[in-house]
Design a protein around this motif. Structure first.
Motif, PDB file in Angstrom:
ATOM      1  N   VAL A 181      48.636  37.067  67.752  1.00 56.82           N
ATOM      2  CA  VAL A 181      49.792  36.260  68.164  1.00 56.82           C
ATOM      3  C   VAL A 181      50.849  37.182  68.754  1.00 56.82           C
ATOM      4  N   ARG A 182      51.640  36.644  69.633  1.00 62.69           N
ATOM      5  CA  ARG A 182      52.656  37.455  70.294  1.00 62.69           C
ATOM      6  C   ARG A 182      53.680  37.948  69.278  1.00 62.69           C
ATOM      7  N   PRO A 183      54.056  39.228  69.368  1.00 66.47           N
ATOM      8  CA  PRO A 183      55.003  39.771  68.379  1.00 66.47           C
ATOM      9  C   PRO A 183      56.393  39.160  68.533  1.00 66.47           C
ATOM     10  N   PHE A 184      57.081  39.046  67.419  1.00 68.79           N
ATOM     11  CA  PHE A 184      58.469  38.597  67.403  1.00 68.79           C
ATOM     12  C   PHE A 184      59.263  39.629  66.611  1.00 68.79           C
ATOM     13  N   ARG A 185      60.159  40.332  67.285  1.00 66.23           N
ATOM     14  CA  ARG A 185      60.941  41.388  66.655  1.00 66.23           C
ATOM     15  C   ARG A 185      62.406  40.971  66.614  1.00 66.23           C
ATOM     16  N   SER A 186      63.011  41.117  65.457  1.00 62.04           N
ATOM     17  CA  SER A 186      64.405  40.720  65.275  1.00 62.04           C
ATOM     18  C   SER A 186      65.152  41.817  64.514  1.00 62.04           C
ATOM     19  N   PRO A 187      65.524  42.911  65.203  1.00 56.70           N
ATOM     20  CA  PRO A 187      66.199  44.028  64.520  1.00 56.70           C
ATOM     21  C   PRO A 187      67.641  43.682  64.143  1.00 56.70           C
ATOM     22  N   HIS A 188      68.150  44.380  63.136  1.00 57.37           N
ATOM     23  CA  HIS A 188      69.531  44.183  62.687  1.00 57.37           C
ATOM     24  C   HIS A 188      70.499  44.843  63.660  1.00 57.37           C
ATOM     25  N   HIS A 189      71.742  44.325  63.702  1.00 63.65           N
ATOM     26  CA  HIS A 189      72.695  44.839  64.688  1.00 63.65           C
ATOM     27  C   HIS A 189      73.222  46.240  64.363  1.00 63.65           C
ATOM     28  N   THR A 190      72.854  46.795  63.215  1.00 61.27           N
ATOM     29  CA  THR A 190      73.291  48.155  62.888  1.00 61.27           C
ATOM     30  C   THR A 190      72.331  49.220  63.432  1.00 61.27           C
ATOM     31  N   MET A 191      71.348  48.814  64.219  1.00 56.80           N
ATOM     32  CA  MET A 191      70.351  49.755  64.719  1.00 56.80           C
ATOM     33  C   MET A 191      70.976  50.733  65.707  1.00 56.80           C
ATOM     34  N   SER A 192      70.280  51.842  65.943  1.00 55.31           N
ATOM     35  CA  SER A 192      70.726  52.862  66.892  1.00 55.31           C
ATOM     36  C   SER A 192      69.988  52.690  68.212  1.00 55.31           C
ATOM     37  N   PRO A 193      70.489  53.306  69.300  1.00 59.50           N
ATOM     38  CA  PRO A 193      69.763  53.231  70.571  1.00 59.50           C
ATOM     39  C   PRO A 193      68.344  53.790  70.485  1.00 59.50           C
ATOM     40  N   VAL A 194      68.152  54.848  69.687  1.00 62.56           N
ATOM     41  CA  VAL A 194      66.809  55.443  69.564  1.00 62.56           C
ATOM     42  C   VAL A 194      65.850  54.470  68.897  1.00 62.56           C
ATOM     43  N   SER A 195      66.304  53.764  67.865  1.00 60.53           N
ATOM     44  CA  SER A 195      65.404  52.813  67.204  1.00 60.53           C
ATOM     45  C   SER A 195      65.114  51.614  68.099  1.00 60.53           C
TER      46      SER A 195
ATOM     47  N   VAL B  65      64.987  51.721  71.780  1.00 56.21           N
ATOM     48  CA  VAL B  65      64.140  52.064  72.932  1.00 56.21           C
ATOM     49  C   VAL B  65      63.074  53.096  72.602  1.00 56.21           C
ATOM     50  N   GLY B  66      63.151  53.732  71.429  1.00 53.42           N
ATOM     51  CA  GLY B  66      62.167  54.733  71.045  1.00 53.42           C
ATOM     52  C   GLY B  66      62.702  56.135  71.238  1.00 53.42           C
ATOM     53  N   GLY B  67      62.041  57.093  70.620  1.00 49.03           N
ATOM     54  CA  GLY B  67      62.455  58.485  70.737  1.00 49.03           C
ATOM     55  C   GLY B  67      62.098  59.262  69.491  1.00 49.03           C
ATOM     56  N   GLY B  68      62.849  60.325  69.240  1.00 48.38           N
ATOM     57  CA  GLY B  68      62.563  61.220  68.129  1.00 48.38           C
ATOM     58  C   GLY B  68      61.976  62.521  68.621  1.00 48.38           C
ATOM     59  N   ALA B  69      61.874  63.506  67.728  1.00 44.97           N
ATOM     60  CA  ALA B  69      61.295  64.804  68.091  1.00 44.97           C
ATOM     61  C   ALA B  69      59.857  64.628  68.583  1.00 44.97           C
ATOM     62  N   ASN B  70      59.072  63.833  67.841  1.00 42.20           N
ATOM     63  CA  ASN B  70      57.760  63.396  68.306  1.00 42.20           C
ATOM     64  C   ASN B  70      57.918  61.924  68.688  1.00 42.20           C
TER      65      ASN B  70
ATOM     66  N   GLN C 274      76.575  50.655  73.330  1.00 33.81           N
ATOM     67  CA  GLN C 274      75.579  51.604  73.837  1.00 33.81           C
ATOM     68  C   GLN C 274      74.156  51.135  73.559  1.00 33.81           C
ATOM     69  N   VAL C 275      73.979  50.290  72.528  1.00 30.34           N
ATOM     70  CA  VAL C 275      72.658  49.742  72.233  1.00 30.34           C
ATOM     71  C   VAL C 275      72.283  48.677  73.253  1.00 30.34           C
ATOM     72  N   THR C 276      73.184  47.728  73.496  1.00 31.23           N
ATOM     73  CA  THR C 276      72.874  46.665  74.451  1.00 31.23           C
ATOM     74  C   THR C 276      72.740  47.221  75.871  1.00 31.23           C
ATOM     75  N   ASP C 277      73.558  48.216  76.214  1.00 25.17           N
ATOM     76  CA  ASP C 277      73.447  48.807  77.556  1.00 25.17           C
ATOM     77  C   ASP C 277      72.149  49.599  77.713  1.00 25.17           C
ATOM     78  N   ALA C 278      71.598  50.085  76.590  1.00 23.27           N
ATOM     79  CA  ALA C 278      70.319  50.809  76.667  1.00 23.27           C
ATOM     80  C   ALA C 278      69.164  49.887  77.042  1.00 23.27           C
TER      81      ALA C 278
END
Length: 514
Positions: free
Chosen positions: A269-283, A285-290, A315-319
């Motif tokens: 089934v198609r994924p449904f993602r609903s992150p909390h508004h306290t998230m960071s830009p990295v969480s 769009v992705g990122g990290g050392a690896n 900065q999160v919404t603009d990302a």
């Protein structure tokens, strides 16, 4: 004595083949592991030695050199353990030296007892193995069914190293796994939530249907309790079922991220993602050392729902701007570059002000005018331009809340119309040089080619462009939405009613953002 086994590594969601070369010399003692390994790969030496002994085989205390080729590409994780021990076994004669490992890819982490443990990204590795000419893929029992979804390669579930040795030596053969495509097709239609659960909100349901038919982003605005979250959570139930190719791509992302649910080998089934508004830009769009995939990639081929949109940091919404346009995220680090897919539908929900009752007919708003303006302005103009549809949800009356369920359309009825509109659009775009699946993917050339207006529709759009002061992107968005509405009517030409409804679905930015 020199021997070679074969394994696979990960770069983003793409796998790549790794040749495990092992050489033994009897005149010295030692164990060297080279080929740009990270710390987890270097620690494989201790796991390999102990797993060998606990599997009932003597470890050859000679000079052992293991090279992971290509040596200029960084190797990460513990997936190479089983292949390393397999290469050592062949140099020492545990695995017969006339056994060919050339078309066999072996992946898995070793426990100290010699059992194989599951690893992240097994599906990506199996796809890479098949694409590079391997005919057999050996994976831990824990996630072998995930790899078995890949067609064109035999996948074997390996419980431990003793079973692998006996299989390779021809003593006790393992049986390749099979994927039940019929079960996958049945599962794509199963979604626990239904559109008929939402009371009233006829206009909003119509907007969600148009968004689903064209893959458009949508913003829901209204006071608390009007059904914004309910509608968003039920959007996957009216989207077309996942194709097998889409399921493979989406599962690859979740496999790399380690977010596949227990017991699920292939997302149906198609994924449904609903992150909390306290998230960071990295969480997001992705990122990290690896680099790891973020929420936009975990929502690939599905829905990303941002509830209380103005509460997210700017900065999160603009990302989100670049992922919404390109449908992919490229992350660059010192040791390389990875690209994650992120073809998702964005659904935003927000109150018209902080207290939620600005413009409400019966509930008094407690916000000052400057507070309302400050709250609304948290969503930037460029971000708003990327949202095709904006719809206001009014408060429900008692009659609407107490209405019978029998009058409400079920998701399967709406989904049938959505699938028919998508099929109509895809038939029109079948001669395109690049594959297009929905109208939201139309570029400037596609809009010029497929969005043909009759005279009345053209005059109406010209008047709206001058009166509303649309940007070029806003003009394109209205044409895309009008094209989708025409597809729902199975009309080759975009007519004036289609343009009028598309303009209406994009007029709230004038009310709230001036």
């Amino acid at each position: 004595m020199l021997s070679s086994a074969y394994s696979a590594g990960l770069c983003g969601i793409d796998g790549f083949p790794v040749t495990v070369e092992c050489n033994q010399k009897n005149n010295l003692k030692g164990f060297e592991l080279v080929g740009l390994p990270d710390l987890a790969v270097k620690e494989a030496k201790e796991r390999v030695i102990t797993a060998c002994q606990n599997s009932g085989y003597p470890f050859p205390y000679t000079r052992i050199t293991v090279n992971l080729a290509p040596a200029d590409r960084k190797k990460e994780g513990s997936a190479y353990d089983a292949a390393i021990l397999t290469a050592i076994f062949q140099t020492s004669g545990v695995i017969y030296r006339d056994v060919s490992l050339k078309k066999r890819c072996i992946v898995g982490e070793l426990s100290l007892s010699g059992e194989l443990r599951g690893v992240r990204g097994i599906l990506c590795m199996c796809v890479a193995a098949r694409d590079n000419g391997f005919t057999e893929f050996y994976a831990p029992v824990e996630n072998a069914t995930e790899a078995a979804a890949v067609e064109g390669i035999d996948v074997y579930a390996v419980p431990n190293m003793r079973a692998l040795v006996k299989h390779l030596n021809g003593e006790e053969r393992l049986t390749p796994l099979q994927t039940d495509r019929a079960s996958f097709t049945e599962a794509t239609a199963n979604y626990p939530l239904d559109f008929s659960d939402v009371r009233g909100q006829t206009m909003a349901k119509r907007a969600m249907e148009i968004a689903a038919a064209g893959g458009h982003n949508i913003l829901l605005i209204g006071p608390p309790g009007t059904g914004k979250s309910m509608l968003a959570k039920r959007l996957p139930s009216i989207l077309p079922p996942l194709t097998f190719a889409e399921a493979i791509e989406t599962t690859k992302v979740h496999s790399v991220a380690g977010t596949l649910p227990d017991g699920v080998s292939l997302l149906s089934v198609r994924p449904f993602r609903s992150p909390h508004h306290t998230m960071s830009p990295v969480s997001l769009v992705g990122g990290g050392a690896n680099p790891m995939p973020g929420e936009v990639s975990l929502a690939d081929n599905g829905v990303l729902f941002l509830d209380e949109l103005p509460e997210f940091p700017k900065q999160v919404t603009d990302a989100l701007r670049q992922p919404l346009e390109d449908r992919k995220v490229t992350i660059t680090r010192a040791n390389g570059r990875v690209t994650f897919p992120c073809s998702f539908m964005l659904v935003g929900a927000m109150n018209p002000c902080r207290c939620g009752y600005f413009g409400h007919p019966s509930h008094k708003c407690t916000c000052k005018p400057e507070d309302v303006k400050r709250y609304i302005s948290r969503i930037s103009g460029p971000m708003l331009d990327r949202i095709d549809i904006q719809i206001e949800l009014p408060s429900l009356s008692y009659t609407e809340l107490s209405a019978s369920d029998e009058a409400a359309e079920r998701s399967e009825v709406v989904r049938a119309r959505v699938c028919a509109a998508r099929a109509f659009a895809q038939n029109r775009m079948k001669d395109s040089n690049t594959p297009l699946y929905c109208n939201a993917q139309l570029d400037a050339k596609g809009i010029h080619t497929y969005c043909i207006l009759d005279n009345d529709a053209s005059a109406l759009l010209r008047a709206a462009y001058d009166r509303m002061g649309l940007s070029a992107r806003g003009y394109d968005r209205i044409l895309r939405v009008a094209r989708t509405i025409a597809d729902l009517d199975e009309s080759d030409l975009i007519r004036a009613p289609h343009v009028a409804e598309a303009i209406q679905l994009r007029s709230l930015d004038r009310k709230y953002w001036g």
